[in-house]
Structures are given as structure tokens and as C-alpha cells.
Design a protein around this motif. Sequence first.
Motif, PDB file in Angstrom:
ATOM      1  N   HIS A 261      45.056  34.954  30.600  1.00  0.00           N
ATOM      2  CA  HIS A 261      46.085  35.720  31.328  1.00  0.00           C
ATOM      3  C   HIS A 261      47.321  35.947  30.455  1.00  0.00           C
ATOM      4  O   HIS A 261      47.900  37.038  30.467  1.00  0.00           O
ATOM      5  CB  HIS A 261      46.471  34.993  32.617  1.00  0.00           C
ATOM      6  CG  HIS A 261      45.459  35.143  33.711  1.00  0.00           C
ATOM      7  ND1 HIS A 261      45.307  36.301  34.433  1.00  0.00           N
ATOM      8  CD2 HIS A 261      44.535  34.285  34.201  1.00  0.00           C
ATOM      9  CE1 HIS A 261      44.336  36.152  35.321  1.00  0.00           C
ATOM     10  NE2 HIS A 261      43.840  34.935  35.200  1.00  0.00           N
TER      11      HIS A 261
ATOM     12  N   ARG B 102      46.618  38.638  27.946  1.00  0.00           N
ATOM     13  CA  ARG B 102      46.644  39.991  28.533  1.00  0.00           C
ATOM     14  C   ARG B 102      48.072  40.415  28.861  1.00  0.00           C
ATOM     15  O   ARG B 102      48.445  41.568  28.686  1.00  0.00           O
ATOM     16  CB  ARG B 102      45.745  40.056  29.781  1.00  0.00           C
ATOM     17  CG  ARG B 102      45.611  41.486  30.306  1.00  0.00           C
ATOM     18  CD  ARG B 102      44.550  41.618  31.384  1.00  0.00           C
ATOM     19  NE  ARG B 102      44.874  40.837  32.559  1.00  0.00           N
ATOM     20  CZ  ARG B 102      44.046  40.658  33.588  1.00  0.00           C
ATOM     21  NH1 ARG B 102      42.836  41.215  33.570  1.00  0.00           N
ATOM     22  NH2 ARG B 102      44.402  39.940  34.627  1.00  0.00           N
TER      23      ARG B 102
ATOM     24  N   TYR C  51      51.992  49.779  40.745  1.00  0.00           N
ATOM     25  CA  TYR C  51      50.704  49.668  41.436  1.00  0.00           C
ATOM     26  C   TYR C  51      50.606  50.552  42.663  1.00  0.00           C
ATOM     27  O   TYR C  51      49.699  50.404  43.482  1.00  0.00           O
ATOM     28  CB  TYR C  51      50.430  48.196  41.805  1.00  0.00           C
ATOM     29  CG  TYR C  51      49.343  47.598  40.926  1.00  0.00           C
ATOM     30  CD1 TYR C  51      49.372  47.787  39.552  1.00  0.00           C
ATOM     31  CD2 TYR C  51      48.287  46.886  41.458  1.00  0.00           C
ATOM     32  CE1 TYR C  51      48.380  47.272  38.740  1.00  0.00           C
ATOM     33  CE2 TYR C  51      47.285  46.361  40.657  1.00  0.00           C
ATOM     34  CZ  TYR C  51      47.340  46.559  39.297  1.00  0.00           C
ATOM     35  OH  TYR C  51      46.361  46.049  38.484  1.00  0.00           O
TER      36      TYR C  51
ATOM     37  N   THR D   7      40.826  48.893  43.187  1.00  0.00           N
ATOM     38  CA  THR D   7      42.293  48.850  43.139  1.00  0.00           C
ATOM     39  C   THR D   7      42.779  47.535  42.529  1.00  0.00           C
ATOM     40  O   THR D   7      43.854  47.479  41.956  1.00  0.00           O
ATOM     41  CB  THR D   7      42.901  48.980  44.539  1.00  0.00           C
ATOM     42  OG1 THR D   7      42.549  47.825  45.317  1.00  0.00           O
ATOM     43  CG2 THR D   7      42.424  50.221  45.259  1.00  0.00           C
TER      44      THR D   7
ATOM     45  N   SER E 239      40.086  45.084  41.309  1.00  0.00           N
ATOM     46  CA  SER E 239      38.856  44.382  40.922  1.00  0.00           C
ATOM     47  C   SER E 239      38.035  45.256  39.988  1.00  0.00           C
ATOM     48  O   SER E 239      38.221  46.471  39.937  1.00  0.00           O
ATOM     49  CB  SER E 239      38.013  44.028  42.155  1.00  0.00           C
ATOM     50  OG  SER E 239      37.581  45.210  42.791  1.00  0.00           O
ATOM     51  N   ASN E 240      37.123  44.629  39.273  1.00  0.00           N
ATOM     52  CA  ASN E 240      36.113  45.356  38.499  1.00  0.00           C
ATOM     53  C   ASN E 240      34.838  45.409  39.316  1.00  0.00           C
ATOM     54  O   ASN E 240      34.658  44.654  40.271  1.00  0.00           O
ATOM     55  CB  ASN E 240      35.880  44.664  37.155  1.00  0.00           C
ATOM     56  CG  ASN E 240      37.080  44.767  36.234  1.00  0.00           C
ATOM     57  OD1 ASN E 240      37.807  43.789  36.023  1.00  0.00           O
ATOM     58  ND2 ASN E 240      37.308  45.934  35.673  1.00  0.00           N
TER      59      ASN E 240
ATOM     60  N   GLY F 176      39.312  43.083  32.961  1.00  0.00           N
ATOM     61  CA  GLY F 176      39.399  41.972  33.914  1.00  0.00           C
ATOM     62  C   GLY F 176      38.928  40.678  33.269  1.00  0.00           C
ATOM     63  O   GLY F 176      37.951  40.669  32.505  1.00  0.00           O
TER      64      GLY F 176
ATOM     65  N   THR G 138      37.815  38.015  35.008  1.00  0.00           N
ATOM     66  CA  THR G 138      36.577  37.621  35.697  1.00  0.00           C
ATOM     67  C   THR G 138      35.412  38.472  35.178  1.00  0.00           C
ATOM     68  O   THR G 138      34.302  37.962  34.969  1.00  0.00           O
ATOM     69  CB  THR G 138      36.740  37.787  37.213  1.00  0.00           C
ATOM     70  OG1 THR G 138      38.073  37.428  37.582  1.00  0.00           O
ATOM     71  CG2 THR G 138      35.752  36.932  37.974  1.00  0.00           C
TER      72      THR G 138
ATOM     73  N   THR H 147      34.495  41.840  41.005  1.00  0.00           N
ATOM     74  CA  THR H 147      35.016  40.609  40.394  1.00  0.00           C
ATOM     75  C   THR H 147      36.530  40.723  40.275  1.00  0.00           C
ATOM     76  O   THR H 147      37.060  41.785  39.954  1.00  0.00           O
ATOM     77  CB  THR H 147      34.446  40.377  38.976  1.00  0.00           C
ATOM     78  OG1 THR H 147      34.833  41.464  38.123  1.00  0.00           O
ATOM     79  CG2 THR H 147      32.946  40.238  38.978  1.00  0.00           C
ATOM     80  N   SER H 148      37.212  39.625  40.553  1.00  0.00           N
ATOM     81  CA  SER H 148      38.649  39.537  40.276  1.00  0.00           C
ATOM     82  C   SER H 148      39.071  38.083  40.387  1.00  0.00           C
ATOM     83  O   SER H 148      38.313  37.242  40.909  1.00  0.00           O
ATOM     84  CB  SER H 148      39.470  40.385  41.253  1.00  0.00           C
ATOM     85  OG  SER H 148      39.650  39.700  42.464  1.00  0.00           O
ATOM     86  N   THR H 149      40.273  37.826  39.921  1.00  0.00           N
ATOM     87  CA  THR H 149      40.818  36.473  39.952  1.00  0.00           C
ATOM     88  C   THR H 149      40.768  35.881  41.354  1.00  0.00           C
ATOM     89  O   THR H 149      40.468  34.696  41.507  1.00  0.00           O
ATOM     90  CB  THR H 149      42.267  36.530  39.430  1.00  0.00           C
ATOM     91  OG1 THR H 149      42.215  36.876  38.052  1.00  0.00           O
ATOM     92  CG2 THR H 149      42.994  35.227  39.620  1.00  0.00           C
TER      93      THR H 149
HETATM   94  N1  PLP Z   1      41.262  45.965  37.940  1.00  0.00           N
HETATM   95  C1  PLP Z   1      42.509  46.014  38.441  1.00  0.00           C
HETATM   96  C2  PLP Z   1      43.183  47.334  38.602  1.00  0.00           C
HETATM   97  C3  PLP Z   1      43.174  44.831  38.802  1.00  0.00           C
HETATM   98  O1  PLP Z   1      44.412  44.874  39.293  1.00  0.00           O
HETATM   99  C4  PLP Z   1      42.483  43.601  38.665  1.00  0.00           C
HETATM  100  C5  PLP Z   1      43.098  42.341  39.070  1.00  0.00           C
HETATM  101  O2  PLP Z   1      44.107  41.981  38.610  1.00  0.00           O
HETATM  102  C6  PLP Z   1      41.192  43.591  38.141  1.00  0.00           C
HETATM  103  C7  PLP Z   1      40.606  44.804  37.789  1.00  0.00           C
HETATM  104  C8  PLP Z   1      40.449  42.293  37.964  1.00  0.00           C
HETATM  105  O3  PLP Z   1      40.989  41.541  36.905  1.00  0.00           O
HETATM  106  P1  PLP Z   1      40.941  39.951  36.865  1.00  0.00           P
HETATM  107  O4  PLP Z   1      39.504  39.548  36.923  1.00  0.00           O
HETATM  108  O5  PLP Z   1      41.568  39.605  35.556  1.00  0.00           O
HETATM  109  O6  PLP Z   1      41.719  39.457  38.032  1.00  0.00           O
END
Ligand code: PLP
Length: 273
Positions: free
Chosen positions: A47, A50, A145, A176, A178-179, A200, A202, A231-233
Motif C-alpha cells: 500500500h 502504491r 472518486y 468502482t 474492485s478488480n 489492485g 488483492t 477482489t479488493s482490500t
Molecule cells: N479498483 C479501484 C478503482 C479501487 O478503488 C480499488 C480499491 O481500492 C481496487 C480496484 C482494488 O484494489 P485493492 O485490492 O488494492 O484494494
Amino acid sequence: MRIWVDGGLRTAETALVSVLDHGLTVGDGVFETVKAVRGRPFALTRHLDRLARSARGLGLAEPDADEIRRACAAVLDANPADLARLRITFTGGLSPLGSDRGDAPPTLVVALGATTRRPDSTAAVTVPWPRNERGAMTGIKTTSYAENVVALARATGQGATEALFANTVGALCEGTGSNVFVVLDGELHTPPLASGCLAGITRALVTEWSGARETELPFDILDRADEIFLTSTLRDVQAVHRMDGRALPTAPGPVTAKTMRVFDERSGAARDP
Ligand code: PLP
């Protein structure tokens, strides 16, 4: 609730940022959402990397990774929780009203929010306007966002918890927040970064741990894929059981279920993979 701002912990009432902060006036800021399990941040190094890449993309100052680590630890110590979300916000700081940046130092805020373990599956819808895969801010996690907020509100109105974008050439991109992954003939695929999706964390872990392929996919693959997951955090790996009008009644399907198991095991065993 204790929040880190201006180099120390404050109460919610005294954790103040100027109304002239560039993050507020023009969205000139970057952020990260980090999961914290039993008071420990998960994948914090990824994190922070990024966040630094995003700040570079905006031409902001380099965030101080050591200060952010200290801030996260202090916020977690002050607000004990089994499962929580750390929100790290880093902005252009105080500036005149307008698009130009001042020369004040950046603003760093680290706050903690509640979260809960997400259900194993959810409903998603498609967004009727495209995500730009070639914009200056593509792939950068900025605080601007609003487009995601509007798309998500539209999804919520349709009984879904996520909305998926195509890019300007009609390829599957991301949600919005997540992947997206699809299963085709037993194989896992996810759109490449060139689709305009965020890198992402995740997504990267699932790709590494479960061997997904990066494939440019037509948007209407969502009408045909055997399985779909997000997938997302905060979601980890979450199956899609309804995609627009199409039911995927067996979600999580076999490949998704295995991916979930692998993710739970591997992420439970490593705090900073
Ligand atoms: N895409 C977007 C636009 C996001 O805001 C997020 C989450 O922050 C993700 C994908 C997923 O990313 P991560 O797995 O790092 O949470």
C-alpha cells in the motif's frame, strides 16, 4: 475515535484540515485503504509503495513511509478493533483557491473506519459510460472518486454492491472499488493494467497465488463467463451471483471457491506479503 493529522493523534473533533486544502477544493490528493486484522495492517508495504507511485503521478511530494507506518500503528493502538479499515489520505496541502498548488507542506491524515467481513457473494451491474484507459490519472488512486461514487450509488439503487466499467474500446476494466476476474473453461482471467484498471493489491496477490492470466476481455464476457468474482482490500475475493439480469446461481463456483480458500490461507499466514 483518534485520528492522525498534523503529526499526531487528535480526537475527531480536533482533527482538522483547512477548508483551503487542495485535496478538498480540487481533489488534488491520493489515498489508500488498508485492512487491519487484530490491530495489524495487512500488506502495508504494497500500500505504501502504491501511495508513493500515486503521489508521483500527481507530482506531489514523496510521502514519508516511516511517518505513515508510525501513524498507522498509533491509530490502531488508540482504536482497538478485530477488523478495521485504515484510511491514509495524502494531499497537496493548503493552497490558494484555484487549481494552482501553494508551497505549503502536504497534508497527511490517517483515520480508522469500521468494516465487516463481506458475504461470499454479491450482485453487480455494468456502468453505461466508459472508464478512460488513457487519461493522465488512469491507474492512479486519487481522492477524485466522484465518478465511482455516482456509479456505485446507481448500482445500489439496482440492489447491487458493485458496478463494473468497460474502457473506451469496449474491453472489461474494473469496478468502482474492485478488480474483476472471470473464469472461462476452468481458467482464471483478469484484465491487464492497460485496460485502465487500478493495480489492485488483492488482484496482484490472487494472480500470484492462484495463477490468473492477464487477458484483454470484451465487456460482454460478463454475459458468458462461467464464474465472475471481485477482489479488493475490503472484499478479499467475492463471487458475483447476479450480473445485471443474469443469475449465476452456483456462485461461488468451483474455481472461485478454491481461489477464496487459497487467499484466506495465504493472507492469514503472511502479514505483509
Ligand atoms: N479498483 C479501484 C478503482 C479501487 O478503488 C480499488 C480499491 O481500492 C481496487 C480496484 C482494488 O484494489 P485493492 O485490492 O488494492 O484494494
